[in-house]
Design a protein around this motif. Structure first.
Motif, PDB file in Angstrom:
ATOM      1  N   PHE A  86       0.863  -1.184   0.000  1.00  0.00           N
ATOM      2  CA  PHE A  86       0.000   0.000   0.000  1.00  0.00           C
ATOM      3  C   PHE A  86       0.898   1.233   0.000  1.00  0.00           C
ATOM      4  O   PHE A  86       1.819   1.330   0.811  1.00  0.00           O
ATOM      5  CB  PHE A  86      -0.889   0.042   1.234  1.00  0.00           C
ATOM      6  N   TRP A  87       0.587   2.183  -0.868  1.00  0.00           N
ATOM      7  CA  TRP A  87       1.284   3.456  -0.917  1.00  0.00           C
ATOM      8  C   TRP A  87       0.293   4.533  -0.509  1.00  0.00           C
ATOM      9  O   TRP A  87      -0.761   4.676  -1.125  1.00  0.00           O
ATOM     10  CB  TRP A  87       1.811   3.728  -2.324  1.00  0.00           C
ATOM     11  N   SER A  88       0.614   5.274   0.547  1.00  0.00           N
ATOM     12  CA  SER A  88      -0.279   6.313   1.033  1.00  0.00           C
ATOM     13  C   SER A  88       0.459   7.161   2.064  1.00  0.00           C
ATOM     14  O   SER A  88       1.654   6.956   2.308  1.00  0.00           O
ATOM     15  CB  SER A  88      -1.532   5.700   1.672  1.00  0.00           C
ATOM     16  N   THR A  89      -0.250   8.054   2.695  1.00  0.00           N
ATOM     17  CA  THR A  89       0.283   8.827   3.813  1.00  0.00           C
ATOM     18  C   THR A  89       0.074   8.000   5.078  1.00  0.00           C
ATOM     19  O   THR A  89      -1.057   7.600   5.387  1.00  0.00           O
ATOM     20  CB  THR A  89      -0.446  10.181   3.935  1.00  0.00           C
ATOM     21  N   LYS A  90       1.170   7.753   5.771  1.00  0.00           N
ATOM     22  CA  LYS A  90       1.103   6.904   6.963  1.00  0.00           C
ATOM     23  C   LYS A  90       0.428   7.642   8.111  1.00  0.00           C
ATOM     24  O   LYS A  90       0.807   8.763   8.455  1.00  0.00           O
ATOM     25  CB  LYS A  90       2.511   6.466   7.366  1.00  0.00           C
ATOM     26  N   ARG A  91      -0.593   6.993   8.700  1.00  0.00           N
ATOM     27  CA  ARG A  91      -1.295   7.572   9.855  1.00  0.00           C
ATOM     28  C   ARG A  91      -0.849   6.948  11.159  1.00  0.00           C
ATOM     29  O   ARG A  91      -0.841   7.597  12.195  1.00  0.00           O
ATOM     30  CB  ARG A  91      -2.809   7.360   9.722  1.00  0.00           C
ATOM     31  N   TYR A  92      -0.558   5.666  11.134  1.00  0.00           N
ATOM     32  CA  TYR A  92      -0.260   4.931  12.361  1.00  0.00           C
ATOM     33  C   TYR A  92       0.969   4.046  12.162  1.00  0.00           C
ATOM     34  O   TYR A  92       1.248   3.586  11.062  1.00  0.00           O
ATOM     35  CB  TYR A  92      -1.414   3.986  12.741  1.00  0.00           C
ATOM     36  N   HIS A  93       1.622   3.778  13.275  1.00  0.00           N
ATOM     37  CA  HIS A  93       2.571   2.676  13.337  1.00  0.00           C
ATOM     38  C   HIS A  93       1.761   1.534  13.950  1.00  0.00           C
ATOM     39  O   HIS A  93       1.179   1.695  15.024  1.00  0.00           O
ATOM     40  CB  HIS A  93       3.781   3.031  14.209  1.00  0.00           C
TER      41      HIS A  93
END
Length: 160
Positions: A86-93
């Protein structure tokens, strides 16, 4: 395929490997699991309590992008692997924590003389809990529990 507590020959080899790989991408991507169904028997090549199966017409696997960002889904495979990225803006670890196996259930042994018999090795059933831990800036902001019950897989000896 598992049907009525037995292995049967059917179309679909590899589909559960893809569904499980996609489920784990959703899990670690911090996206919403809308619907998934673990196998009825534990299959050792998959992480216990963190796997999914699909078939037609059901069960199905569905997920939703509940983030405010787009998600590009990139898949690839070789003769020995499947990859979902998945390529996106990371929200969480995301971290994963699993309980030990509990409520272990012994398997039964049966003999089958039908011409379409598929031998089965037998395996204990058990329950397991998996937590998905959402972190931001090192702090836990949410946890989600997944509970799975695996049935005992009978030992089937084919005769004839």
């Amino acid at each position: 395929m598992i049907l009525n507590g037995r292995y049967v020959n059917d179309v679909g080899g590899g589909i559960s490997q893809f569904a499980t790989t996609m489920f784990n991408a959703v899990f670690f991507g911090g996206l919403q699991d809308v619907q998934h169904t673990p196998h009825s028997f534990y299959i050792s090549r998959y992480p216990a309590g963190r796997e999914s199966t699909v078939s037609y017409p059901k069960p199905d696997f569905r997920w939703r992008n509940d983030s405010p960002y787009g998600v590009l889904v990139d898949t690839s495979y070789t003769d020995t692997s499947i990859t979902v990225t998945f390529w996106s803006t990371k929200r969480y670890h995301i971290e994963s924590k699993s309980s030990g196996r509990y409520a272990v259930t012994p398997f039964t042994s049966k003999t089958d003389s039908s011409p379409d018999c598929i031998p089965m090795p037998g395996a204990e059933g058990f329950k397991i809990d998996v937590w998905r831990i959402f972190k931001q800036n090192g702090r836990t902001v949410r946890t989600q529990k997944f509970h799975t019950t695996y049935l005992p897989e009978p030992r089937i000896t084919c005769q004839g």
